[in-house]
Scaffold this motif. Structure first.
Motif, PDB file in Angstrom:
ATOM      1  N   ASN A 160      -4.030  13.208  -0.320  1.00 51.23           N
ATOM      2  CA  ASN A 160      -4.851  12.144  -0.110  1.00 51.23           C
ATOM      3  C   ASN A 160      -5.250  10.982  -1.044  1.00 51.23           C
ATOM      4  O   ASN A 160      -5.991  10.212  -1.352  1.00 51.23           O
ATOM      5  CB  ASN A 160      -6.324  12.649  -0.147  1.00 51.23           C
ATOM      6  CG  ASN A 160      -6.066  14.019   1.130  1.00 51.23           C
ATOM      7  OD1 ASN A 160      -5.904  13.324   2.645  1.00 51.23           O
ATOM      8  ND2 ASN A 160      -5.889  15.219   0.972  1.00 51.23           N
ATOM      9  N   ARG A 161      -4.444  10.539  -1.305  1.00 52.79           N
ATOM     10  CA  ARG A 161      -4.300   9.569  -2.454  1.00 52.79           C
ATOM     11  C   ARG A 161      -3.441   8.380  -2.341  1.00 52.79           C
ATOM     12  O   ARG A 161      -2.647   7.763  -1.865  1.00 52.79           O
ATOM     13  CB  ARG A 161      -3.052   9.868  -3.898  1.00 52.79           C
ATOM     14  CG  ARG A 161      -3.796  10.772  -4.709  1.00 52.79           C
ATOM     15  CD  ARG A 161      -3.222  11.289  -5.842  1.00 52.79           C
ATOM     16  NE  ARG A 161      -3.421  12.646  -6.530  1.00 52.79           N
ATOM     17  CZ  ARG A 161      -3.701  12.301  -7.904  1.00 52.79           C
ATOM     18  NH1 ARG A 161      -3.727  10.968  -8.231  1.00 52.79           N
ATOM     19  NH2 ARG A 161      -4.372  13.299  -8.442  1.00 52.79           N
TER      20      ARG A 161
ATOM     21  N   VAL B  75       5.556  10.080  -2.457  1.00 52.18           N
ATOM     22  CA  VAL B  75       5.036   8.993  -1.772  1.00 52.18           C
ATOM     23  C   VAL B  75       5.039   9.482   0.013  1.00 52.18           C
ATOM     24  O   VAL B  75       6.380  10.319   0.593  1.00 52.18           O
ATOM     25  CB  VAL B  75       5.765   8.171  -1.652  1.00 52.18           C
ATOM     26  CG1 VAL B  75       6.039   7.021  -0.397  1.00 52.18           C
ATOM     27  CG2 VAL B  75       6.411   7.322  -3.050  1.00 52.18           C
ATOM     28  N   ILE B  76       4.438   8.950   0.935  1.00 56.16           N
ATOM     29  CA  ILE B  76       4.715   9.545   2.072  1.00 56.16           C
ATOM     30  C   ILE B  76       4.002   8.625   2.969  1.00 56.16           C
ATOM     31  O   ILE B  76       5.675   8.534   3.335  1.00 56.16           O
ATOM     32  CB  ILE B  76       2.938  10.275   3.196  1.00 56.16           C
ATOM     33  CG1 ILE B  76       2.277  11.335   2.644  1.00 56.16           C
ATOM     34  CG2 ILE B  76       3.148  10.167   4.283  1.00 56.16           C
ATOM     35  CD1 ILE B  76       0.739  11.818   2.598  1.00 56.16           C
ATOM     36  N   PHE B  77       4.363   7.434   2.873  1.00 55.38           N
ATOM     37  CA  PHE B  77       4.497   5.937   3.750  1.00 55.38           C
ATOM     38  C   PHE B  77       4.214   4.931   2.187  1.00 55.38           C
ATOM     39  O   PHE B  77       3.137   4.909   1.619  1.00 55.38           O
ATOM     40  CB  PHE B  77       3.487   5.597   4.422  1.00 55.38           C
ATOM     41  CG  PHE B  77       3.010   5.017   4.343  1.00 55.38           C
ATOM     42  CD1 PHE B  77       2.122   4.101   4.646  1.00 55.38           C
ATOM     43  CD2 PHE B  77       1.907   6.616   5.249  1.00 55.38           C
ATOM     44  CE1 PHE B  77       1.207   3.595   4.839  1.00 55.38           C
ATOM     45  CE2 PHE B  77       0.239   5.630   5.358  1.00 55.38           C
ATOM     46  CZ  PHE B  77      -0.279   4.118   5.062  1.00 55.38           C
ATOM     47  N   ILE B  78       4.618   3.536   2.769  1.00 52.15           N
ATOM     48  CA  ILE B  78       4.810   1.756   1.473  1.00 52.15           C
ATOM     49  C   ILE B  78       4.574   1.819   2.957  1.00 52.15           C
ATOM     50  O   ILE B  78       5.281   0.928   3.649  1.00 52.15           O
ATOM     51  CB  ILE B  78       5.866   2.164   0.819  1.00 52.15           C
ATOM     52  CG1 ILE B  78       6.308   3.360   0.017  1.00 52.15           C
ATOM     53  CG2 ILE B  78       6.316   1.153  -0.016  1.00 52.15           C
ATOM     54  CD1 ILE B  78       7.887   3.301  -1.310  1.00 52.15           C
ATOM     55  N   SER B  79       3.737   0.748   2.791  1.00 53.99           N
ATOM     56  CA  SER B  79       3.380  -0.556   3.524  1.00 53.99           C
ATOM     57  C   SER B  79       3.020  -1.797   2.867  1.00 53.99           C
ATOM     58  O   SER B  79       1.882  -1.695   1.724  1.00 53.99           O
ATOM     59  CB  SER B  79       2.011  -0.620   4.275  1.00 53.99           C
ATOM     60  OG  SER B  79       1.879  -1.464   5.419  1.00 53.99           O
TER      61      SER B  79
ATOM     62  N   ASP C 250       0.565   5.294   0.473  1.00 49.50           N
ATOM     63  CA  ASP C 250       0.552   6.483   0.501  1.00 49.50           C
ATOM     64  C   ASP C 250       0.638   7.360   0.011  1.00 49.50           C
ATOM     65  O   ASP C 250       2.558   8.029   0.431  1.00 49.50           O
ATOM     66  CB  ASP C 250      -0.211   6.507   1.844  1.00 49.50           C
ATOM     67  CG  ASP C 250      -1.114   7.131   2.469  1.00 49.50           C
ATOM     68  OD1 ASP C 250      -1.988   6.886   2.442  1.00 49.50           O
ATOM     69  OD2 ASP C 250      -0.755   8.537   2.918  1.00 49.50           O
TER      70      ASP C 250
ATOM     71  N   LYS D 247       1.583  12.142  -0.506  1.00 45.87           N
ATOM     72  CA  LYS D 247       0.640  13.616  -0.763  1.00 45.87           C
ATOM     73  C   LYS D 247      -0.891  13.665  -2.112  1.00 45.87           C
ATOM     74  O   LYS D 247      -0.730  13.333  -2.782  1.00 45.87           O
ATOM     75  CB  LYS D 247       1.393  14.284  -1.435  1.00 45.87           C
ATOM     76  CG  LYS D 247       2.369  14.248  -0.443  1.00 45.87           C
ATOM     77  CD  LYS D 247       3.495  15.043  -0.542  1.00 45.87           C
ATOM     78  CE  LYS D 247       5.169  14.762  -0.486  1.00 45.87           C
ATOM     79  NZ  LYS D 247       6.050  15.225  -0.435  1.00 45.87           N
TER      80      LYS D 247
ATOM     81  N   LEU E 236       1.231  -1.488  -0.367  1.00 43.74           N
ATOM     82  CA  LEU E 236       0.258   0.127   0.385  1.00 43.74           C
ATOM     83  C   LEU E 236       0.776   1.285  -0.494  1.00 43.74           C
ATOM     84  O   LEU E 236       2.102   1.537   0.657  1.00 43.74           O
ATOM     85  CB  LEU E 236      -0.445   0.218   1.619  1.00 43.74           C
ATOM     86  CG  LEU E 236      -1.511   1.461   1.343  1.00 43.74           C
ATOM     87  CD1 LEU E 236      -2.525   1.434   0.593  1.00 43.74           C
ATOM     88  CD2 LEU E 236      -1.946   1.384   2.971  1.00 43.74           C
TER      89      LEU E 236
ATOM     90  N   TYR F 282      -2.498   4.018  -3.705  1.00 43.02           N
ATOM     91  CA  TYR F 282      -2.226   3.357  -4.367  1.00 43.02           C
ATOM     92  C   TYR F 282      -2.112   2.125  -4.060  1.00 43.02           C
ATOM     93  O   TYR F 282      -1.044   1.737  -3.277  1.00 43.02           O
ATOM     94  CB  TYR F 282      -1.371   3.449  -5.146  1.00 43.02           C
ATOM     95  CG  TYR F 282      -1.687   4.649  -5.942  1.00 43.02           C
ATOM     96  CD1 TYR F 282      -2.133   4.360  -7.166  1.00 43.02           C
ATOM     97  CD2 TYR F 282      -0.807   6.109  -5.816  1.00 43.02           C
ATOM     98  CE1 TYR F 282      -2.897   5.848  -7.952  1.00 43.02           C
ATOM     99  CE2 TYR F 282      -1.410   7.148  -6.356  1.00 43.02           C
ATOM    100  CZ  TYR F 282      -2.106   6.809  -6.978  1.00 43.02           C
ATOM    101  OH  TYR F 282      -2.731   8.515  -8.220  1.00 43.02           O
TER     102      TYR F 282
END
Lengths: 84, 84, 84, 84, 84, 84, 84
Positions: free
Chosen positions: E30-31, E73-77, E26, E28, E24, E33
Motif C-alpha cells: 500500500n505504498r 513495483v506493482i505499476f508505474i504511471s 505503485d 507492494k 507515479l 512514490y
C-alpha cells in the motif's frame, strides 16, 4: 522384478495432451478456473477458453478467454468425463 | 572410519523410484494430495493419478489425474505399506 | 482419431493478438486494470492505455497509461465484445 | 596475525558430511522434520529417512521417507549427540 | 484486415520515454512514490528524484532521491498532465 | 574532491572476513541466530557453530551447528566486541 | 525537441555514488536501517556501517556493521543533507 517406466507421464506431456479438452485449474487465493485448454508454455502459463471463475467456491463470472500466469497455478486437472 | 556414501539417495532418484507407487504430497496452504505418481520433472512438477485431496485434513474431492506445480510442494512421501 | 494441434494458442501469441484491444488484467491484492493493451514483453510486463483501476471491485481511478509489472498478474482476459 | 581459512565449512560440505546422520530440518510454517539424512542436491532438496514431523512443536506423524523441497527449509542442524 | 503492430509500446521503451518526467510508482504494501524518473534498469529498479511517499494514501515524507528495488513495483504511471 | 573507493566493502568480502568470528543473523519470521560463522556460499547459505536461537526475542535453544538457508536471511552482523 | 538522456541515473550508478555516504534503507517488515554505505553488489546486498535500526518507526538498536540481503530492500535513499 525390473521396473518398467516407459509409461512415465511427464508434466509437459500431460499439458499437451489436455489441449482442446476441459481442465480445472486451481489457483492461489482460493480461485479456480474451468474451461477448455487452448494452449500453454513451459512456464505453465495457460490459455483457457470459455473459462468459468470460482472464488471460495462461488461462481464469479465467465470469460471468453483468459491467459492465466503460470506462477499462480496450484494444480491442473483434466475434468472428469473428459480426461484421456 | 571412512564414510561410505555410495548409497546416497538423490532427490530426483527418489522421485524416479516412486513412479507407479502411492505418494503423499504435502502442499502449501494446508493441502495434501495422495495417489499414484505417474510422472515428474526437474521442477518437481508432479502428475498424480487417482488423487485424493485433503484441505486442513478434510477430504475435499478426488481427481482422475492432477498436475501439481512444483513450487507448491512442501514434501513428498512414498506412502506407508508401499514405500520401497 | 488423430489429435490436431495446429491451432494451439500459445500464451505469447494471445498477448500479441490482444495488442490494440481492450483487456482486463487481474492482479494480486484484489486489483484489476482494464484498458487497451499497448504492449507487453516476455516477462508479461504490460502497457495499458486508458486504464481503469478497481480494488476490491470499487473503481479507484483512471490512468492515461500504466506499465504493470508482470509478476503481479493473475490473469489477462480480452474483454467481452472485443475479443478476437 | 594472518587469518587461516583452510577450515572454512562450505554449506554443501556440511550437507554431504551429514548424510547417514540424524538431522533436524526446520521448515517454513512452523514445521520441523527430524530423521536420518539420506541425500540432498544443490537446491537443498533433502531426503530424510524415519522422519518425525512436528507442527507448532507437536508431534504430527512419522514417515518412512520424505523428500523435502529445498525452498521450504529455514535451517538444517545435525542433531545433538550425533553431530560430527 | 491485416493487423498493424509497428506502434507496439514495449515496457522498457515506456520506461525510457518516461525519464525526466513525473511518474507515479505503485508499490507492494500500500505504498506509492511520485516524482521525476531519473533512471531505471532491466530489473525495473527505479531512480526517482523529489519523491513523495504515501502509505495507505497518507503523505509520509519526501526524499531528494530514492532507488526503488524493482520487485516491489506493482505499476508505474506517467503522471497526468506530464505523460507523453 | 575526487571520490576514493578503493576501500569499498563488497558483501561477499564481509562474509569472508567474518569466518571464525561471532555473527548475529537476523532471519524472516522474527528469528535470529548468533554464533561463530564457520562458512558461507554465494547464495548466502551460512554455517554457524554454537548457534543460539531467539524467536520474538526469546531464547529458544542452542545448536552445535546449523546451516541456515540464505533466502531466509534479512541481515548479518558481526557481533559487537568481535567485529573487525 | 529531441530528448537528451545522457544524464540518465542508472540504479547501480546511484549505489556506487552513495558509497561512503549516509543512506536510509527501507526494508520489508516495517524495518529501516540508516548508516554509511560501505559497499554493495549487483543483487543489491548492502554493507552499512554504524547502522541504526528502526522497526515500526521505533529505534531498536545499533550495529557497527550489517550486511543486508538485497531481496529485503524496498528502497534506498541517500540521506538529506548528505545526498549528492
Amino acid at each position: 522384478m525390473p521396473k518398467q517406466q516407459s509409461n512415465i507421464a511427464r508434466p509437459m506431456d500431460v499439458l499437451r495432451g489436455s489441449v482442446d479438452h476441459n481442465v480445472l485449474v486451481d489457483v492461489k487465493g482460493n480461485r479456480a478456473y474451468s474451461g477448455i485448454l487452448e494452449g500453454y508454455d513451459i512456464y505453465m502459463n495457460l490459455v483457457i477458453k470459455n473459462a468459468g471463475e470460482t472464488i471460495h467456491g462461488e461462481n464469479k463470472g465467465n470469460y471468453d478467454r483468459i491467459l492465466v500466469r503460470g506462477d499462480n497455478v496450484i494444480f491442473i486437472s483434466p475434468s472428469r468425463g473428459d480426461s484421456q
